[in-house]
Scaffold this motif. Structure first.
Motif, PDB file in Angstrom:
ATOM      1  N   ILE A 133      41.499 163.387  92.203  1.00 32.60           N
ATOM      2  CA  ILE A 133      42.040 162.637  91.077  1.00 32.60           C
ATOM      3  C   ILE A 133      42.708 161.382  91.631  1.00 32.60           C
ATOM      4  O   ILE A 133      43.555 161.457  92.529  1.00 32.60           O
ATOM      5  CB  ILE A 133      43.062 163.466  90.282  1.00 32.60           C
ATOM      6  CG1 ILE A 133      42.398 164.713  89.699  1.00 32.60           C
ATOM      7  CG2 ILE A 133      43.694 162.622  89.174  1.00 32.60           C
ATOM      8  CD1 ILE A 133      41.323 164.435  88.692  1.00 32.60           C
ATOM      9  N   ALA A 134      42.317 160.216  91.114  1.00 29.75           N
ATOM     10  CA  ALA A 134      42.900 158.948  91.548  1.00 29.75           C
ATOM     11  C   ALA A 134      43.297 158.145  90.317  1.00 29.75           C
ATOM     12  O   ALA A 134      42.599 158.170  89.294  1.00 29.75           O
ATOM     13  CB  ALA A 134      41.902 158.156  92.387  1.00 29.75           C
ATOM     14  N   GLY A 135      44.417 157.423  90.406  1.00 29.08           N
ATOM     15  CA  GLY A 135      44.806 156.601  89.268  1.00 29.08           C
ATOM     16  C   GLY A 135      46.215 156.076  89.363  1.00 29.08           C
ATOM     17  O   GLY A 135      46.810 155.995  90.444  1.00 29.08           O
ATOM     18  N   ILE A 136      46.771 155.717  88.218  1.00 24.71           N
ATOM     19  CA  ILE A 136      48.126 155.184  88.095  1.00 24.71           C
ATOM     20  C   ILE A 136      48.852 156.005  87.040  1.00 24.71           C
ATOM     21  O   ILE A 136      48.236 156.624  86.166  1.00 24.71           O
ATOM     22  CB  ILE A 136      48.118 153.695  87.711  1.00 24.71           C
ATOM     23  CG1 ILE A 136      47.290 153.462  86.435  1.00 24.71           C
ATOM     24  CG2 ILE A 136      47.599 152.852  88.858  1.00 24.71           C
ATOM     25  CD1 ILE A 136      47.281 152.007  85.956  1.00 24.71           C
ATOM     26  N   GLY A 137      50.188 156.010  87.108  1.00 20.98           N
ATOM     27  CA  GLY A 137      50.929 156.787  86.131  1.00 20.98           C
ATOM     28  C   GLY A 137      52.420 156.577  86.254  1.00 20.98           C
ATOM     29  O   GLY A 137      52.908 155.802  87.094  1.00 20.98           O
ATOM     30  N   LYS A 138      53.162 157.293  85.417  1.00 17.17           N
ATOM     31  CA  LYS A 138      54.617 157.260  85.445  1.00 17.17           C
ATOM     32  C   LYS A 138      55.117 158.015  86.673  1.00 17.17           C
ATOM     33  O   LYS A 138      54.497 158.976  87.123  1.00 17.17           O
ATOM     34  CB  LYS A 138      55.185 157.884  84.176  1.00 17.17           C
ATOM     35  CG  LYS A 138      54.889 157.088  82.929  1.00 17.17           C
ATOM     36  CD  LYS A 138      55.249 157.840  81.649  1.00 17.17           C
ATOM     37  CE  LYS A 138      56.722 158.134  81.541  1.00 17.17           C
ATOM     38  NZ  LYS A 138      57.067 158.730  80.241  1.00 17.17           N
ATOM     39  N   ALA A 139      56.283 157.614  87.165  1.00 16.04           N
ATOM     40  CA  ALA A 139      56.874 158.258  88.334  1.00 16.04           C
ATOM     41  C   ALA A 139      57.904 159.306  87.966  1.00 16.04           C
ATOM     42  O   ALA A 139      58.602 159.828  88.824  1.00 16.04           O
ATOM     43  CB  ALA A 139      57.500 157.211  89.249  1.00 16.04           C
ATOM     44  N   GLY A 140      58.009 159.658  86.703  1.00 14.66           N
ATOM     45  CA  GLY A 140      58.966 160.653  86.249  1.00 14.66           C
ATOM     46  C   GLY A 140      58.722 160.997  84.804  1.00 14.66           C
ATOM     47  O   GLY A 140      57.688 160.653  84.222  1.00 14.66           O
ATOM     48  N   GLY A 141      59.684 161.641  84.181  1.00 15.25           N
ATOM     49  CA  GLY A 141      59.543 162.020  82.772  1.00 15.25           C
ATOM     50  C   GLY A 141      58.397 162.975  82.573  1.00 15.25           C
ATOM     51  O   GLY A 141      58.317 164.018  83.226  1.00 15.25           O
ATOM     52  N   ASP A 142      57.486 162.634  81.668  1.00 10.57           N
ATOM     53  CA  ASP A 142      56.317 163.483  81.419  1.00 10.57           C
ATOM     54  C   ASP A 142      55.159 163.171  82.360  1.00 10.57           C
ATOM     55  O   ASP A 142      54.089 163.767  82.233  1.00 10.57           O
ATOM     56  CB  ASP A 142      55.864 163.361  79.961  1.00 10.57           C
ATOM     57  CG  ASP A 142      55.438 161.928  79.599  1.00 10.57           C
ATOM     58  OD1 ASP A 142      55.444 161.056  80.491  1.00 10.57           O
ATOM     59  OD2 ASP A 142      55.126 161.701  78.422  1.00 10.57           O
ATOM     60  N   PHE A 143      55.344 162.248  83.301  1.00 14.56           N
ATOM     61  CA  PHE A 143      54.331 161.869  84.290  1.00 14.56           C
ATOM     62  C   PHE A 143      52.994 161.489  83.638  1.00 14.56           C
ATOM     63  O   PHE A 143      51.921 161.788  84.159  1.00 14.56           O
ATOM     64  CB  PHE A 143      54.123 162.991  85.315  1.00 14.56           C
ATOM     65  CG  PHE A 143      55.281 163.177  86.245  1.00 14.56           C
ATOM     66  CD1 PHE A 143      55.399 162.389  87.375  1.00 14.56           C
ATOM     67  CD2 PHE A 143      56.264 164.120  85.987  1.00 14.56           C
ATOM     68  CE1 PHE A 143      56.480 162.540  88.247  1.00 14.56           C
ATOM     69  CE2 PHE A 143      57.348 164.290  86.841  1.00 14.56           C
ATOM     70  CZ  PHE A 143      57.450 163.505  87.973  1.00 14.56           C
ATOM     71  N   ALA A 144      53.073 160.831  82.484  1.00 14.14           N
ATOM     72  CA  ALA A 144      51.850 160.346  81.838  1.00 14.14           C
ATOM     73  C   ALA A 144      51.098 159.436  82.789  1.00 14.14           C
ATOM     74  O   ALA A 144      51.699 158.708  83.586  1.00 14.14           O
ATOM     75  CB  ALA A 144      52.198 159.605  80.549  1.00 14.14           C
ATOM     76  N   SER A 145      49.766 159.476  82.723  1.00 16.47           N
ATOM     77  CA  SER A 145      48.977 158.722  83.695  1.00 16.47           C
ATOM     78  C   SER A 145      47.623 158.343  83.116  1.00 16.47           C
ATOM     79  O   SER A 145      47.202 158.846  82.068  1.00 16.47           O
ATOM     80  CB  SER A 145      48.775 159.564  84.962  1.00 16.47           C
ATOM     81  OG  SER A 145      48.043 160.746  84.663  1.00 16.47           O
ATOM     82  N   ASN A 146      46.947 157.446  83.816  1.00 15.35           N
ATOM     83  CA  ASN A 146      45.566 157.087  83.540  1.00 15.35           C
ATOM     84  C   ASN A 146      44.805 157.285  84.848  1.00 15.35           C
ATOM     85  O   ASN A 146      44.983 156.515  85.795  1.00 15.35           O
ATOM     86  CB  ASN A 146      45.460 155.646  83.056  1.00 15.35           C
ATOM     87  CG  ASN A 146      44.056 155.295  82.595  1.00 15.35           C
ATOM     88  OD1 ASN A 146      43.138 156.120  82.666  1.00 15.35           O
ATOM     89  ND2 ASN A 146      43.875 154.075  82.130  1.00 15.35           N
ATOM     90  N   THR A 147      43.984 158.312  84.907  1.00 17.97           N
ATOM     91  CA  THR A 147      43.343 158.697  86.163  1.00 17.97           C
ATOM     92  C   THR A 147      41.851 158.920  85.966  1.00 17.97           C
ATOM     93  O   THR A 147      41.362 159.055  84.839  1.00 17.97           O
ATOM     94  CB  THR A 147      43.966 159.986  86.733  1.00 17.97           C
ATOM     95  OG1 THR A 147      43.804 161.045  85.782  1.00 17.97           O
ATOM     96  CG2 THR A 147      45.444 159.797  87.047  1.00 17.97           C
ATOM     97  N   VAL A 148      41.143 158.982  87.096  1.00 19.41           N
ATOM     98  CA  VAL A 148      39.715 159.256  87.117  1.00 19.41           C
ATOM     99  C   VAL A 148      39.465 160.424  88.060  1.00 19.41           C
ATOM    100  O   VAL A 148      40.052 160.489  89.148  1.00 19.41           O
ATOM    101  CB  VAL A 148      38.926 158.020  87.605  1.00 19.41           C
ATOM    102  CG1 VAL A 148      37.454 158.363  87.832  1.00 19.41           C
ATOM    103  CG2 VAL A 148      39.057 156.875  86.605  1.00 19.41           C
ATOM    104  N   GLU A 149      38.631 161.360  87.636  1.00 16.68           N
ATOM    105  CA  GLU A 149      38.187 162.423  88.535  1.00 16.68           C
ATOM    106  C   GLU A 149      36.987 161.885  89.322  1.00 16.68           C
ATOM    107  O   GLU A 149      35.902 161.710  88.777  1.00 16.68           O
ATOM    108  CB  GLU A 149      37.804 163.686  87.765  1.00 16.68           C
ATOM    109  CG  GLU A 149      37.414 164.839  88.675  1.00 16.68           C
ATOM    110  CD  GLU A 149      37.096 166.101  87.905  1.00 16.68           C
ATOM    111  OE1 GLU A 149      37.015 167.183  88.516  1.00 16.68           O
ATOM    112  OE2 GLU A 149      36.922 166.015  86.662  1.00 16.68           O
ATOM    113  N   GLN A 150      37.216 161.605  90.589  1.00 18.36           N
ATOM    114  CA  GLN A 150      36.218 160.932  91.412  1.00 18.36           C
ATOM    115  C   GLN A 150      35.539 161.908  92.367  1.00 18.36           C
ATOM    116  O   GLN A 150      36.207 162.614  93.126  1.00 18.36           O
ATOM    117  CB  GLN A 150      36.879 159.817  92.220  1.00 18.36           C
ATOM    118  CG  GLN A 150      35.941 159.073  93.143  1.00 18.36           C
ATOM    119  CD  GLN A 150      34.854 158.347  92.371  1.00 18.36           C
ATOM    120  OE1 GLN A 150      35.145 157.535  91.499  1.00 18.36           O
ATOM    121  NE2 GLN A 150      33.599 158.656  92.667  1.00 18.36           N
ATOM    122  N   ALA A 151      34.219 161.955  92.330  1.00 13.90           N
ATOM    123  CA  ALA A 151      33.468 162.750  93.298  1.00 13.90           C
ATOM    124  C   ALA A 151      33.393 161.996  94.613  1.00 13.90           C
ATOM    125  O   ALA A 151      33.097 160.795  94.638  1.00 13.90           O
ATOM    126  CB  ALA A 151      32.068 163.036  92.770  1.00 13.90           C
TER     127      ALA A 151
END
Length: 451
Positions: A100-118
């Protein structure tokens, strides 16, 4: 530098030049400076020479498969909500697998936008464009790699994160934009804000008779501040000293909340009514789209009022006074410990209601400085706003004009006994005032602004 295979996807057309926002993304310092996380089910990242004698990489060893976030690396980086970023990296593993690679929050609910990369056993460069579709301020933001879905060894190198610079965020009105970075075929619509604040000003009230959340007419109660959620973005528009709030809501459920935690709870025990002025652009035809205002108690329960936006006309101010008895929830509570006042849009197409604007969000007990009104009187005030004087004309004789500041304190009284009156405002502080005008038929209050 290793020979690698290049793959990319989700690329956006971009202009200009970007720079890597990460520090030590190539690990060539030989340590894990600026990186956090764990790589061997422990607490430290694992930077090693890849065997070439000239290239350092991060090698993560996963001994137990399970929750994907339990093993990985991350780095704090300042992101801007709703901007697009290009994440690139080189990855390989001791066996074909996914990460899993991406960007997201560093706390709280740790919401993120990620990609499952093979990834494979061959070091390969991957590139992905990701929108920071989460709050990047309250808990900070980060770039992240989560690796614990499978056991084995994962190697990461040459990690880069760059802002995608497009015609929609370059600070220039170009292409077919109708405004700076807005309008046209690909950019967000340009805001079409109200031409002024609400048309009916709040009446003059004594300080004890109102609890203000946001209004130029009254002093706001102490608060911990307003926090957005769901990707909402807020700003303030000033109309000659009378401010309103602009809110964009990209998804259903987005909004903002005024918080009363670190300060005393908001005490509404003496109030019985909520006032709210609301204006929105565009269409609200999506079935079920509503604007919600919630006053939440310290025990987590709440009283709430849902405004059916689909029944309201757009591009015009709507003004509401709602009795607590009409609220859903617990309107009979003592109301002395309100910890949050929340404004949000909900519905299948919440983003259609936006930008929306509001003003004069306050609670009151229906007490004004005068309960009578001129039923037939017509008034004109000019200039308003002013930095000199206000001229008041009426079709009925005015026996007395009393001027009050926003705290309800009387600052001036005149007795014109005529249909015209002049108030010298040159010595007054800038801000909002209220003139209570008395005549044979009663009284009426008008709002005045000193620039």
């Amino acid at each position: 530098m290793k020979k690698i295979t290049f793959l990319s996807f989700l690329l956006l057309f971009s202009l200009g030049f970007s720079q890597n926002l990460l520090t030590n993304g190539d690990f060539e310092t030989g340590d894990g400076s600026n990186w956090g996380g764990n790589s061997t089910n422990g607490t430290n990242i694992n930077v090693i020479d890849d065997g070439s004698g000239s290239n350092f990489v991060n090698q993560s060893i996963i001994t137990t498969a399970g929750d994907v976030w339990r093993v990985g690396i991350d780095q704090a980086v300042a992101l801007t909500q709703n901007e697009t970023y290009t994440l690139s990296f080189v990855a390989s593993a001791d066996a074909n697998r996914t990460i899993i690679a991406g960007i997201g929050k560093a706390g709280g609910d740790f919401a993120s936008n990620t990609v499952e990369q093979a990834i494979t056993t061959t070091p390969t460069a991957y590139t992905m464009d990701l929108v920071a579709n989460f709050d990047t301020v309250a808990n900070g933001s980060r770039v992240l790699f989560d690796l614990a879905a499978f056991t084995g060894t994962v190697t990461l190198d040459d990690i880069s994160l760059e802002l995608v610079v497009t015609t929609c965020n370059n600070g220039v009105q170009d292409g077919d934009e109708t405004g700076v970075d807005c309008g046209g075929a690909i950019c967000q619509p340009c805001a079409n804000p109200p031409s002024g604040p609400p048309t009916v000003a709040p009446p003059a009230r004594a300080a004890a008779d109102v609890k203000s959340v946001y209004s130029n007419a009254y002093t706001a109660e102490p608060t911990d501040g307003a926090q957005t959620f769901g990707g909402a973005v807020t700003s303030e528009i000033d109309f000659s000293g009378d401010q309103i709030v602009s809110v964009t809501t990209p998804v259903s459920g987005a909004g903002l909340q005024y918080q009363y935690f670190g300060v005393p709870f908001l005490d509404l025990s003496g109030m019985d009514t909520m006032h709210f002025d609301f204006y929105f652009e565009g269409s609200a035809s999506a079935a079920g789209t509503v604007l919600i205002v919630i006053a939440q108690y310290s025990d987590g329960t709440n009283i709430q009022e849902n405004f059916d936006v689909t029944s309201l006309a757009s591009n015009t101010w709507h003004q509401f006074d709602v009795d607590f008895s009409d609220f859903d929830g617990n309107p009979t509570y003592a109301r002395d410990e309100i910890q949050q006042v929340i404004v949000q849009v909900a519905g299948p197409e919440g983003q259609l209601v936006g930008p929306f604007y509001y003003d004069n969000l306050y609670f009151h007990n229906n007490m004004v400085l005068s309960t009578d009104q001129f039923e037939t009187a017509e008034f004109s005030v000019f200039p308003n706003p002013t930095n000199g004087e206000w001229n008041i004309n009426s079709n009925l004789e005015m026996s007395k004009v009393a001027l009050f500041d926003i705290l309800g304190k009387e600052v001036l009284t005149i007795t014109p006994n005529a249909m015209e009156a002049t108030i010298d405002a040159s010595s007054f502080k800038t801000g909002v005032y209220f003139a209570r005008i008395e005549g044979v038929n009663g009284t009426k209050t008008v709002k005045l602004v000193r620039q």
